[in-house]
Design a protein around this motif. Structure first.
Motif, PDB file in Angstrom:
ATOM      1  N   THR B 328     -21.995  40.942  -9.128  1.00 26.48           N
ATOM      2  CA  THR B 328     -21.937  42.189  -8.372  1.00 26.48           C
ATOM      3  C   THR B 328     -23.348  42.601  -7.958  1.00 26.48           C
ATOM      4  O   THR B 328     -24.327  42.211  -8.602  1.00 26.48           O
ATOM      5  CB  THR B 328     -21.299  43.303  -9.231  1.00 26.48           C
ATOM      6  OG1 THR B 328     -21.402  44.529  -8.521  1.00 26.48           O
ATOM      7  CG2 THR B 328     -22.007  43.451 -10.565  1.00 26.48           C
ATOM      8  N   ASP B 329     -23.433  43.369  -6.912  1.00 27.53           N
ATOM      9  CA  ASP B 329     -24.732  43.899  -6.482  1.00 27.53           C
ATOM     10  C   ASP B 329     -24.984  45.287  -7.058  1.00 27.53           C
ATOM     11  O   ASP B 329     -26.066  45.838  -6.890  1.00 27.53           O
ATOM     12  CB  ASP B 329     -24.793  43.960  -4.952  1.00 27.53           C
ATOM     13  CG  ASP B 329     -24.651  42.570  -4.347  1.00 27.53           C
ATOM     14  OD1 ASP B 329     -25.215  41.628  -4.929  1.00 27.53           O
ATOM     15  OD2 ASP B 329     -23.960  42.441  -3.320  1.00 27.53           O
ATOM     16  N   ASP B 330     -23.980  45.844  -7.720  1.00 33.14           N
ATOM     17  CA  ASP B 330     -24.101  47.190  -8.274  1.00 33.14           C
ATOM     18  C   ASP B 330     -24.711  47.108  -9.683  1.00 33.14           C
ATOM     19  O   ASP B 330     -24.016  46.833 -10.667  1.00 33.14           O
ATOM     20  CB  ASP B 330     -22.713  47.844  -8.317  1.00 33.14           C
ATOM     21  CG  ASP B 330     -22.770  49.249  -8.891  1.00 33.14           C
ATOM     22  OD1 ASP B 330     -23.900  49.732  -9.157  1.00 33.14           O
ATOM     23  OD2 ASP B 330     -21.707  49.859  -9.066  1.00 33.14           O
ATOM     24  N   ALA B 331     -25.999  47.366  -9.768  1.00 37.64           N
ATOM     25  CA  ALA B 331     -26.702  47.195 -11.043  1.00 37.64           C
ATOM     26  C   ALA B 331     -26.388  48.294 -12.043  1.00 37.64           C
ATOM     27  O   ALA B 331     -26.885  48.258 -13.163  1.00 37.64           O
ATOM     28  CB  ALA B 331     -28.202  47.129 -10.798  1.00 37.64           C
ATOM     29  N   THR B 332     -25.589  49.272 -11.652  1.00 37.70           N
ATOM     30  CA  THR B 332     -25.236  50.317 -12.622  1.00 37.70           C
ATOM     31  C   THR B 332     -23.848  50.083 -13.224  1.00 37.70           C
ATOM     32  O   THR B 332     -23.400  50.861 -14.058  1.00 37.70           O
ATOM     33  CB  THR B 332     -25.235  51.704 -11.949  1.00 37.70           C
ATOM     34  OG1 THR B 332     -24.254  51.681 -10.903  1.00 37.70           O
ATOM     35  CG2 THR B 332     -26.605  52.036 -11.360  1.00 37.70           C
ATOM     36  N   ARG B 393     -30.768  47.198 -19.229  1.00 38.98           N
ATOM     37  CA  ARG B 393     -30.340  47.566 -20.582  1.00 38.98           C
ATOM     38  C   ARG B 393     -29.156  48.534 -20.546  1.00 38.98           C
ATOM     39  O   ARG B 393     -28.231  48.422 -21.343  1.00 38.98           O
ATOM     40  CB  ARG B 393     -31.497  48.188 -21.357  1.00 38.98           C
ATOM     41  CG  ARG B 393     -32.507  47.150 -21.857  1.00 38.98           C
ATOM     42  CD  ARG B 393     -33.507  47.760 -22.819  1.00 38.98           C
ATOM     43  NE  ARG B 393     -34.453  48.659 -22.203  1.00 38.98           N
ATOM     44  CZ  ARG B 393     -34.415  49.980 -22.301  1.00 38.98           C
ATOM     45  NH1 ARG B 393     -33.468  50.564 -23.014  1.00 38.98           N
ATOM     46  NH2 ARG B 393     -35.308  50.748 -21.707  1.00 38.98           N
ATOM     47  N   LYS B 394     -29.214  49.438 -19.598  1.00 44.15           N
ATOM     48  CA  LYS B 394     -28.114  50.410 -19.509  1.00 44.15           C
ATOM     49  C   LYS B 394     -26.810  49.713 -19.134  1.00 44.15           C
ATOM     50  O   LYS B 394     -25.746  49.997 -19.690  1.00 44.15           O
ATOM     51  CB  LYS B 394     -28.453  51.492 -18.480  1.00 44.15           C
ATOM     52  CG  LYS B 394     -29.440  52.522 -19.016  1.00 44.15           C
ATOM     53  CD  LYS B 394     -29.724  53.596 -17.994  1.00 44.15           C
ATOM     54  CE  LYS B 394     -30.622  54.680 -18.599  1.00 44.15           C
ATOM     55  NZ  LYS B 394     -31.116  55.609 -17.593  1.00 44.15           N
ATOM     56  N   ALA B 395     -26.893  48.797 -18.188  1.00 40.34           N
ATOM     57  CA  ALA B 395     -25.674  48.086 -17.769  1.00 40.34           C
ATOM     58  C   ALA B 395     -25.142  47.215 -18.904  1.00 40.34           C
ATOM     59  O   ALA B 395     -23.934  47.203 -19.184  1.00 40.34           O
ATOM     60  CB  ALA B 395     -25.983  47.227 -16.539  1.00 40.34           C
ATOM     61  N   LEU B 396     -26.053  46.508 -19.578  1.00 40.30           N
ATOM     62  CA  LEU B 396     -25.619  45.664 -20.695  1.00 40.30           C
ATOM     63  C   LEU B 396     -25.083  46.536 -21.831  1.00 40.30           C
ATOM     64  O   LEU B 396     -24.088  46.177 -22.487  1.00 40.30           O
ATOM     65  CB  LEU B 396     -26.789  44.790 -21.173  1.00 40.30           C
ATOM     66  CG  LEU B 396     -26.495  43.823 -22.317  1.00 40.30           C
ATOM     67  CD1 LEU B 396     -25.285  42.934 -22.014  1.00 40.30           C
ATOM     68  CD2 LEU B 396     -27.711  42.942 -22.607  1.00 40.30           C
ATOM     69  N   GLY B 397     -25.730  47.676 -22.031  1.00 43.82           N
ATOM     70  CA  GLY B 397     -25.257  48.611 -23.051  1.00 43.82           C
ATOM     71  C   GLY B 397     -23.836  49.070 -22.763  1.00 43.82           C
ATOM     72  O   GLY B 397     -22.996  49.136 -23.662  1.00 43.82           O
ATOM     73  N   GLN B 398     -23.578  49.373 -21.499  1.00 41.85           N
ATOM     74  CA  GLN B 398     -22.211  49.781 -21.115  1.00 41.85           C
ATOM     75  C   GLN B 398     -21.208  48.676 -21.444  1.00 41.85           C
ATOM     76  O   GLN B 398     -20.123  48.920 -21.959  1.00 41.85           O
ATOM     77  CB  GLN B 398     -22.133  50.027 -19.607  1.00 41.85           C
ATOM     78  CG  GLN B 398     -22.703  51.350 -19.133  1.00 41.85           C
ATOM     79  CD  GLN B 398     -22.666  51.407 -17.621  1.00 41.85           C
ATOM     80  OE1 GLN B 398     -21.658  51.104 -17.009  1.00 41.85           O
ATOM     81  NE2 GLN B 398     -23.773  51.765 -17.013  1.00 41.85           N
ATOM     82  N   TYR B 399     -21.610  47.454 -21.128  1.00 37.40           N
ATOM     83  CA  TYR B 399     -20.685  46.341 -21.375  1.00 37.40           C
ATOM     84  C   TYR B 399     -20.456  46.154 -22.880  1.00 37.40           C
ATOM     85  O   TYR B 399     -19.306  45.994 -23.320  1.00 37.40           O
ATOM     86  CB  TYR B 399     -21.230  45.052 -20.758  1.00 37.40           C
ATOM     87  CG  TYR B 399     -20.391  43.852 -21.129  1.00 37.40           C
ATOM     88  CD1 TYR B 399     -19.088  43.723 -20.645  1.00 37.40           C
ATOM     89  CD2 TYR B 399     -20.877  42.886 -21.998  1.00 37.40           C
ATOM     90  CE1 TYR B 399     -18.290  42.646 -21.011  1.00 37.40           C
ATOM     91  CE2 TYR B 399     -20.087  41.804 -22.362  1.00 37.40           C
ATOM     92  CZ  TYR B 399     -18.806  41.687 -21.871  1.00 37.40           C
ATOM     93  OH  TYR B 399     -18.016  40.629 -22.239  1.00 37.40           O
TER      94      TYR B 399
END
Lengths: 375, 533
Positions: B328-332, B393-399
């Motif tokens: 995805t291109d959405d980094a958030t 980190r925020k995106a990985l944290g969400q996952y």
């Protein structure tokens, strides 16, 4: 427009000149293809003759199947062994392309390993049971052949996909877990058929040559083998022209034009056409005589020359495909001269050692034959 | 996991291919010298089994390793290829000769004169051992690259600090496996005792050399790897004990059923020996892989295929600036986080299952996960530094947070301690113990009441740059405070001695703030203490 994503070239310099890697790749890949054609084409030939030979009116077919059955495991062993070297050198030059395409079809790519084992053990099983001519031996051989055909299909998918970075990202986003095939590429099917048909043809040329040797001990059987192989070789070569044209037309126009405009590729292509026609005519003419002539052996030699030229053409086609993405001559090179020298010495030494062992075997066979005659 | 499975089976058979070749040709020599027909029959039968196993499974599984490492660690594979392609090419020459010799050897018992046949056998053994010699250089390089890191010189890489001890150890293992596999084709009647004792000699001989060579090997591995051997890492402890147990059991069986009572060497016993052999190899391979963590090539590349030299750039600019294959291109988005997980964690962890992250992050919320990721190299264990920026980190944290449902508790007096312990495990336990020897909290909270402990929580993030902000729900915070207070006030039999505990900082070359700064706890061992060894 789809983004074209290509992993960068490894930051470490190449440990040898590009021409050396290219040369080694072409040589070992040619040897690999000869072994592969023998293992796959040989398997198909063996299966056909085994099934045919089950009826008493085809004793030579049965004999041929028995003889070939003893060779198949060895042929597959050398297919793998020589393939390892080709895989090594292609990784040096085109690793960033090959790794990516391998990951994209990762699940199927990994399946190659157990599939080779299945085919290999199947060939061994058949080699032990072929002579009895009953039971499940034929089924096992058929499974091995089908498995090898499947492996070939997976390889063709990978080798074509590594040339198409424009397809990678879309494919990855569609199936990120490695369950992809490159069948959307129009070249895959003709290329696969070209390779399978080529394997049957090349093994036919090998059999024609083998038949010439067999004639010394059993003229009737040898002639039967030469003539049958020559017919199949001619038929498959004819079909190969059609498949080749299909493949050429399936290649994207700009790539085909890049290839055809390259004088070297044009020369290789022209020579390959001449040599394959020569091989076909020589083998056919040589086999038609009451006593097949040495022309068959010359034709066999020409078929090997054709194969080498086709391998070179395949390499040039790869360069044409990847021209927008890589310039091999611009890669950083820092040759490990001393180690290259050791490798070349050992390479020659290794070949000499294998040659020496084969000489020991030939001498042993000859000695036993002489002893048998004296008795 | 995939590499481990393929590697263990391949190493098992390929070492037999080396030792078994030597075993065969020396056994043939003995049979011919002593004119022992039954022993020669055994050699013929064993060579057929040997060829079927090593030529097919051994050789193809070796190619399988090539395929697997190319998929799992393409960057590391590429580095090894560029550094050592000529070593691999040389190894291939020996492999080629080995395969040709094995086929000829197994097929020509009746067609070659005795001397010629044995020449082929010796050629096989020399080629097989030389193949091991070369590949051993590349394998040991991955843990102990030695001077290569500075010189990039081929010979520095191959003849690295652990080359010779590893070569001796692998040769010893080959002898052990030659003995173990030698039992499989034991004659049913004539010569059974002789072959059984002969195979036992190989097994026991190899087992005598192995401990010495391993002691030599372990004395030359890097300091951070030696730290793993101090008994703190559960996996390493099990592997060491397992390796010793399997080898010891194999020797005991060889002595009893091989030497003393050969008639007891029946198929179930041989099967047990095979299990021992496989266990020994499995333990060895596990250790070899684990001792290298978090590297795949020590000082060069981390286990997640990220070059050490590139970590700081990735931390500054984020993964998306250089990654080619993003879903995805959405980094958030969580989808991006999942993508990062596959790229950066997938070499060693699955979402669930093998080294499953769902168990490890149970109880984490997205903010906590994003925060802790920047300190991940300081956790107990062998994690590399996180190579991404704050957005990553925020995106990985969400996952990571999405792998488990959010915790909901009905906390009562009866379960408060239990739930507090659970919260401690999720929020604190990756970096601290209360009374243990890894950054213990007892010194800080001894004699503190639950409410006093809880008062500290809001200030945690400000105490140290290495502490995440505390953001657990109030009921969990209360239970956690209760647990810490309870544990910190338990009477202790003896004061815990600070031990050297492996963390990713033991190997990191990056400059970071020292752990423990500002926690007000002098008892906390500083991260990176292992470097001082």
């Amino acid at each position: 427009m789809q983004t074209i994503a290509i992993p960068r070239v490894d930051p470490m310099p190449l440990p040898g000149p590009v021409w050396l890697f290219t040369g080694l790749l072409l040589v070992v890949f040619t040897l690999h293809v000869i072994a592969m054609n023998s293992a796959l084409g040989g398997g198909i030939w063996t299966l056909w003759n085994y099934l045919r030979g089950r009826h008493s009116e085809h004793p030579y077919s049965r004999r041929l199947a028995n003889e070939l059955s003893q060779m198949l495991p060895t042929l597959l062993a050398f297919t793998v062994t020589l393939g390892v070297a080709a895989l090594l050198f292609v990784q040096v030059l085109f690793g960033n392309f090959l790794y990516t395409s391998s990951i994209l079809i990762g699940s199927l790519w990994l399946a190659v390993i157990p599939l080779v084992m299945v085919a290999y053990y199947g060939y061994y099983y058949f080699s032990y049971k072929a002579e009895q001519g009953k039971g499940i031996a034929g089924c096992v051989l058929a499974i091995s052949v089908c498995v090898l055909l499947t492996i070939g299909f997976i390889f063709v998918n990978n080798m074509t996909l590594m040339l198409r970075p424009d397809r990678w990202l879309g494919m990855y986003r569609a199936h990120p877990n490695g369950w992809n095939l490159n069948v959307g590429d129009y070249t895959v099917i003709p290329r696969y058929l070209h390779i399978v048909n080529g394997a049957i043809a090349l093994f036919a040329a090998i059999l024609a040559h083998l038949g010439m040797r067999k004639m010394k001990a059993d003229a009737e059987y040898g002639r039967w083998l030469v003539q049958r192989a020559a017919l199949v070789f001619a038929a498959c070569t004819g079909l190969q022209f059609l498949l080749g044209m299909w493949l050429l037309l399936a290649i994207p126009r700009e790539i085909a034009m890049t290839l055809l405009r390259d004088p070297l590729a044009g020369a290789v292509f022209g020579l390959a056409l001449v040599s394959v026609i020569a091989a076909m005519l020589l083998i056919l003419l040589g086999s038609l005589a009451e006593k097949p002539s040495a022309l068959v052996n010359v034709g066999f030699g020409m078929s090997l020359v054709t194969l080498f030229l086709m391998v070179c053409l395949r390499y040039l086609l790869r360069l044409a495909y990847l021209k927008p993405y890589i310039n091999l001559s611009a890669l950083a090179v820092k040759p490990q001269v001393g180690v290259i020298g050791i490798f070349l010495l050992l390479f020659v030494g290794g070949l000499a050692t294998v040659g020496y062992m084969l000489w020991l075997v030939a001498r042993g066979v000859k000695t036993r034959a002489n002893v048998a005659v004296m008795r | 996991m995939l590499i481990a499975l393929v590697a263990v089976l391949h190493v098992f058979v390929s070492h037999f291919a080396v030792g078994g070749g030597f075993f065969l040709v020396t056994t043939e020599r003995m049979a011919r010298q002593e004119k022992d027909a039954s022993l020669l029959d055994y050699c013929k039968r064993h060579s057929k089994f040997f060829a079927l196993l090593t030529l097919v499974f051994g050789a193809i599984s070796g190619v399988g390793i090539w395929f697997t490492i190319g998929l799992v660690s393409p960057e590391a594979t590429s580095t090894l290829i560029h550094a050592f392609v000529w070593a691999w090419a040389i190894e291939w020459v020996f492999f080629f000769v080995e395969i040709a010799a094995a086929i000829i050897y197994a097929k020509t018992w009746d067609s070659l004169p005795e001397g010629d046949h044995m020449i082929v056998g010796w050629i096989y053994f020399v080629a097989a051992w030389m193949s091991l010699f070369v590949i051993n250089g590349i394998l040991t390089f991955m843990l102990t690259p030695g001077r290569w890191v500075e010189t990039q010189n081929f010979w520095d890489g191959i003849f690295n600090p652990t080359f010779w001890p590893s070569l001796v150890a692998r040769t010893a293992v080959s002898a052990i496996l030659a003995g173990i596999f030698g039992y499989i084709t034991l004659p049913k009647e004539d010569g059974r005792e002789k072959v059984s004792r002969w195979a036992s000699t190989w097994l026991i001989g190899g087992a005598l050399v192995l401990p010495v060579s391993l002691w030599w090997y372990f004395s030359r591995i890097p300091l951070f790897s030696q730290l793993y051997m101090n008994g703190v890492m559960t996996g390493v402890r099990h592997a060491v004990r397992g390796g010793i147990a399997f080898t010891g059991l194999a020797v005991a069986i060889a002595l009893v059923c091989g030497v003393w009572k050969p008639r007891w060497m029946r198929p179930p016993v041989v099967a047990l020996l095979l299990v021992c052999g496989l266990g020994m190899i499995g333990a060895g391979e596990y250790l070899r892989e684990f001792l290298r963590k978090p590297w795949v090539i020590n000082k060069v590349m981390y286990a997640n295929d990220i070059r050490a030299a590139e970590v700081e750039g990735l931390q500054a600019k984020g993964v998306r600036q250089s990654a080619n294959f993003l879903l995805t291109d959405d980094a958030t988005s969580t989808e991006y986080g999942k993508n990062l997980f596959q790229l950066q964690c997938g070499s060693c962890h699955a979402a669930s299952g093998y080294r499953g992250m769902n168990r490890r992050v149970d109880g984490w919320d997205a903010a906590f996960a994003a925060d802790i990721l920047q300190h991940i190299h300081m956790l107990r264990g062998t994690m590399p530094p996180y190579a991404g920026d704050e957005t990553d980190r925020k995106a990985l944290g969400q996952y990571l947070a999405s792998l488990n449902p959010a915790w909901q508790f009905n906390i009562t007096d009866a379960n408060r301690l239990e739930i507090g312990e659970k919260v401690f495990g999720a929020r604190c336990g990756h970096c601290h113990t209360v009374n243990g020897n890894f950054r213990p909290l007892r010194g800080t909270f001894e004699k503190a009441t639950p409410s006093q402990v809880q008062e500290v929580f809001p200030a945690l993030g400000a105490m140290s740059s290495n502490m995440p902000d505390f953001n657990a729900p109030a009921d969990q915070a209360e239970a956690l405070a209760f647990y810490i207070s309870h544990e910190a006030n338990l009477p202790l039999a003896h004061k815990p001695a600070p031990a050297e505990i492996p963390t990713g900082t033991n190997h990191s070359q990056l400059v970071r703030p020292a752990a423990g700064v500002g926690t007000g706890n002098a008892a906390l061992p500083a991260a990176g203490a292992g470097e001082a060894r």
